[in-house]
Design an enzyme around this catalytic site. Structure first.
Site, short mmCIF file in Angstrom:
data_model
loop_
_atom_site.label_atom_id
_atom_site.label_comp_id
_atom_site.label_asym_id
_atom_site.label_seq_id
_atom_site.Cartn_x
_atom_site.Cartn_y
_atom_site.Cartn_z
N VAL A 1 0.83 -1.20 0.00
CA VAL A 1 0.00 0.00 0.00
C VAL A 1 0.87 1.26 0.00
CG1 VAL A 1 -1.64 1.31 1.40
CG2 VAL A 1 -1.99 -1.13 1.05
N LYS A 3 -8.18 -0.30 8.99
CA LYS A 3 -9.51 -0.52 9.59
C LYS A 3 -9.46 -1.28 10.91
CE LYS A 3 -8.37 -3.54 6.41
NZ LYS A 3 -7.82 -3.50 5.08
N VAL A 37 -12.12 1.95 4.63
CA VAL A 37 -13.30 1.19 4.20
C VAL A 37 -13.42 1.31 2.68
CG1 VAL A 37 -15.81 0.93 4.40
CG2 VAL A 37 -14.46 1.66 6.37
N LYS A 69 -14.84 -3.08 8.77
CA LYS A 69 -15.32 -1.94 7.95
C LYS A 69 -16.76 -1.57 8.30
CE LYS A 69 -12.08 -3.17 4.32
NZ LYS A 69 -11.86 -4.04 3.14
N1 HSE Z 1 -7.97 -7.15 2.16
C1 HSE Z 1 -8.85 -6.05 1.95
C2 HSE Z 1 -9.90 -6.46 0.93
C3 HSE Z 1 -8.05 -4.87 1.49
O1 HSE Z 1 -9.72 -7.50 0.26
O2 HSE Z 1 -10.90 -5.79 0.79
C4 HSE Z 1 -8.78 -3.57 1.50
O3 HSE Z 1 -9.20 -3.23 2.78
#
Ligand code: HSE
Length: 420
Positions: free
Chosen positions: A14, A102, A129, A201
């Site tokens: 990220v 999150k 989120v 989330k």
């Molecule tokens: N692992 C999370 C997903 C990444 O697949 O949505 C984004 O929050």
């Protein structure tokens, strides 16, 4: 033009995505966002062979980032305990914080927001989120005149990636591996496939929309790991597909909070969002039902959300998130909710199985919408597919125990049917 000096903590998928996006989309950030971002320092425990930070100073201890002459700490380390310490220390040193994390907000959000408020700094978390798909600022700013009554969404990109590929015939394991390779999945992918990530989330969205505390009380969380390819076939025959859904809903004066797989109608809005897309429906009094969809995971989508926070931070004077003072709002007892169910029951080929299964539902006065019986002569088993009428969640344990007790039954699984 506004200018922000930032320190990035973390140097994984990220963070490196953010670094590259700030370079590559610089022109748009300046012209659309009226912002020049200077990356002053990066907190990286180790180098990342996929990204060269050029002349930017690297600190091996991420906590040293806070001591630099920066306006904002961008927390992209993930995890809970160290991230909490880093955020609280940054706040105490009067640095604004942007985070995509999150898990830390779910577990420590109330504490973090309170600390930020009392230190007069801002904490922004659009990417926490649905990555860059805008939902946080939508709820807190654009919809602020609305009474929100329900938020329901597919909030985990990895789960939707896996489910929509399984729908097309792929197997679970290689599809999860592909999601990991693409950088969608969490470092520990059980968070994705067992529903925790979506639960984090929806906990955050519920807190913003309804004032439920962070962390929220325990609520029902189930992932997608038990779903099999054949379930898609039976769902499709009846006009459904399978998605992972997280729901926060005003239910009288309490909040219904849950995250689990569902059968939803194939022609519904969410059913048609495939791959890593996230989709959210927000029910409001002024706008009716609002639909939002976009890429919910991955480097670029997350970078988009982080940069939107930086633009927001630079261009507004007063957007400290004030907490709702009433954060004792109660959750509805999940066992008191009613759902229609899909059941897949595998039994030996015997004429009595269907009759015995039907009588177990009848004992609990649960009406069946349909019960179909398909023989797999190759495997010498029967698939018994049941669609029930609505019944109380608290009956599910009785059904599992008694159906599995039948001598002819080898396997049972079930998926709730989402009514709208
Ligand atoms: N692992 C999370 C997903 C990444 O697949 O949505 C984004 O929050």
């Amino acid at each position: 033009m506004k200018k922000l000096k930032i320190g990035i903590c973390g140097w994984g998928n990220v963070a490196t995505g953010l670094f590259n996006t700030i370079e590559n989309n610089n022109k748009f950030i300046k012209s659309n966002g009226n912002l020049e971002i200077e990356i002053v320092v990066i907190g990286a425990r180790r180098d990342n062979p996929k990204c060269d930070p050029g002349a930017v100073k690297i600190e091996r201890d991420i906590f040293d980032v806070i001591d630099h002459d920066i306006d904002v700490v961008v927390e992209l380390i993930g995890g809970v305990d160290v991230a909490r310490d880093l955020i609280l220390k940054s706040i105490n040193k009067k640095k604004h914080v942007v985070t995509a994390n999150k898990a830390v907000l779910f577990h420590h959000g109330d504490e973090i927001f309170k600390e930020a408020n009392s230190n007069g700094v801002k904490i922004l978390f659009e990417s926490s989120v649905c990555a860059g798909t805008p939902i946080i600022k939508l709820l807190t700013e654009e919809l602020s005149a609305n009474k929100v009554t329900k938020i329901a969404g597919m909030l985990n990109g990895t789960s939707n990636f896996i489910l929509s590929n399984m729908e097309e015939g792929s197997d679970f394991k290689p599809t999860l591996e592909l999601a990991q390779k693409e950088g969608y999945a969490e470092p520990d992918p059980t968070f994705d496939i067992e529903g925790m990530d979506a639960a984090h989330k929806i906990g955050i969205l519920s807190s913003l929309a309804f004032g439920t505390p962070l962390p929220p009380d325990d609520f029902y969380i189930e992932g997608i790991s038990k779903i099999e390819k054949i379930d898609f076939k039976y769902a499709k025959d009846m006009g459904f597909t399978i998605k992972h859904l997280a729901v926060s809903k005003l239910n009288q004066d309490k909040i219904e909070l849950r995250a689990h797989p569902v059968l939803i109608k194939k022609d519904s809005y969410l059913a048609n969002l495939k791959s890593v897309r996230n989709g959210i429906e927000v029910e409001t009094d002024l706008l009716g039902t609002l639909h939002i969809a976009g890429s919910g995971a991955g480097q670029e989508s997350t970078a988009s959300g982080v940069i939107s926070d930086l633009v927001n931070l630079a261009n507004s004077n007063d957007n400290i998130l004030e907490l709702d003072s009433n954060r004792n709002i109660e959750l509805v007892d999940f066992m008191s909710l009613s759902f229609q169910y899909y059941f897949y029951i595998e039994s030996n080929i015997t004429p009595e199985a269907v009759e015995k299964i039907t009588s177990i539902f009848a004992k609990k006065k649960i009406a069946l919408e349909s019960i179909a019986h398909k023989e797999d002569l190759k495997e010498n088993i029967s698939h018994i597919i049941v669609i029930t009428d609505l019944f109380l969640e608290r009956e599910i344990q009785y059904l599992y125990e008694n159906i599995l007790n039948l001598e002819s039954v080898n396997k049972i699984r079930s998926i709730r049917i989402e009514s709208n």
